[in-house]
Enzyme design. Structure first.
Site, short mmCIF file in Angstrom:
data_model
loop_
_atom_site.label_atom_id
_atom_site.label_comp_id
_atom_site.label_asym_id
_atom_site.label_seq_id
_atom_site.Cartn_x
_atom_site.Cartn_y
_atom_site.Cartn_z
N LYS A 194 55.19 46.66 37.96
CA LYS A 194 55.30 48.00 37.40
C LYS A 194 55.08 49.07 38.48
O LYS A 194 54.19 48.94 39.31
CB LYS A 194 54.30 48.18 36.27
CG LYS A 194 54.61 47.34 35.03
CD LYS A 194 53.63 47.61 33.91
CE LYS A 194 53.97 46.78 32.68
NZ LYS A 194 53.00 47.01 31.58
N ASP B 209 49.66 38.75 43.27
CA ASP B 209 50.23 39.39 42.08
C ASP B 209 51.23 40.43 42.57
O ASP B 209 50.86 41.35 43.31
CB ASP B 209 49.12 40.05 41.27
CG ASP B 209 49.61 40.62 39.94
OD1 ASP B 209 50.80 40.97 39.84
OD2 ASP B 209 48.79 40.72 39.01
N GLU C 219 42.78 34.65 54.73
CA GLU C 219 43.68 34.48 53.60
C GLU C 219 43.23 35.46 52.53
O GLU C 219 42.09 35.40 52.05
CB GLU C 219 43.68 33.07 53.03
CG GLU C 219 44.72 32.94 51.90
CD GLU C 219 44.61 31.69 51.06
OE1 GLU C 219 45.46 31.53 50.16
OE2 GLU C 219 43.68 30.90 51.26
N ASP D 162 38.47 36.79 48.13
CA ASP D 162 38.88 36.97 46.73
C ASP D 162 37.71 37.57 45.97
O ASP D 162 36.55 37.34 46.32
CB ASP D 162 39.29 35.64 46.10
CG ASP D 162 40.28 35.81 44.95
OD1 ASP D 162 39.90 36.43 43.95
OD2 ASP D 162 41.43 35.33 45.07
N ASP E 32 56.15 33.34 45.37
CA ASP E 32 57.21 32.85 44.47
C ASP E 32 57.95 34.02 43.84
O ASP E 32 58.85 33.82 43.04
CB ASP E 32 56.60 31.98 43.37
CG ASP E 32 55.66 32.78 42.49
OD1 ASP E 32 54.72 33.41 43.02
OD2 ASP E 32 55.86 32.80 41.26
#
Length: 224
Positions: free
Chosen positions: A130, A126, A52, A77, A162
């Protein structure tokens, strides 16, 4: 989160047998002792390995590990204070099929050997909307090529987000580059045919999104 709390979690992570926190030099110079040997040296079994990426608190990593005890799961992470919760939960529940690595995702092909990984989950990344942040999107061309190196020939990638932008960007890229898309839906909780594994595990923030009636999207694909 207060600095004292973060420091406490960082220190506790160092005591966890299921957490690996290499330096960048360790990763680049392959001094970890795990590349190509995660099954033998870390998990002590030959079960499939699932990653993950950007695992946050580790909720999805732990949730998948509970659901599939015959697979090994690694959450990755850079923010160790976040996945501390998942690592601690796995230890408390005596889960031997869960691990966490604190490192940058762009180093992934230095951490794992070619064709060492069976599946990759990218959960709520994320979207880096941009244009100048394109290189940081976890489904851009360069990242997909890194994933392809470490995935087995039939390895699967899952993207759950999402962000309609991230969903659309990824779908367009996959179509444009000719990758195999097995499933795609822009609102998995309003589709009876959604894979059960996608809807049965929810992160803290995902539950908040659902309370706000925010659609959750999902793509399952193979990099060709």
């Amino acid at each position: 989160m207060g600095s004292k709390n973060k420091l406490k979690r960082f220190n506790e992570n160092k005591t966890f047998h299921n957490v690996v926190e290499p330096t960048r030099e360790d990763v680049i110079n392959n001094t970890l002792g795990y590349k190509g040997k995660w099954n033998d040296n870390f998990f002590k079994n030959q079960n499939p390995i699932v990653l993950e990426l950007g695992c946050g608190k580790g909720e999805y990593t732990v949730g998948l590990a509970e659901k599939y005890p015959d697979k090994n799961f690694i959450g990755i992470d850079i923010k160790g204070a976040r996945f501390w919760r998942g690592a601690k939960t796995a230890i408390e529940n005596e889960m031997s099929n869960v691990g966490f690595i604190r490192t940058q995702i762009e180093l992934i092909d230095h951490i794992f050997e070619k064709q060492e990984i069976d599946e990759i989950w990218i959960t709520f990344p994320d979207p880096q909307i941009k244009y100048k942040r394109t290189k940081h999107r976890l489904t851009n061309h360069d990242f997909l090529q890194r994933y392809k190196k470490i995935l087995k020939p039939n390895g699967i990638v899952h993207l759950k987000t999402d962000s309609e932008f991230m969903h659309g960007y990824t779908l367009g890229l996959l179509h444009g580059e000719g990758h195999n898309i097995f499933y795609s839906n822009h609102n998995v909780y309003h589709n009876e045919g959604s894979p059960e594994v996608v809807t049965s595990i929810q992160t803290f923030y995902e539950k908040q999104y659902l309370e706000q009636n925010k659609p959750i999207t999902y793509i399952q694909f193979k990099i060709t």
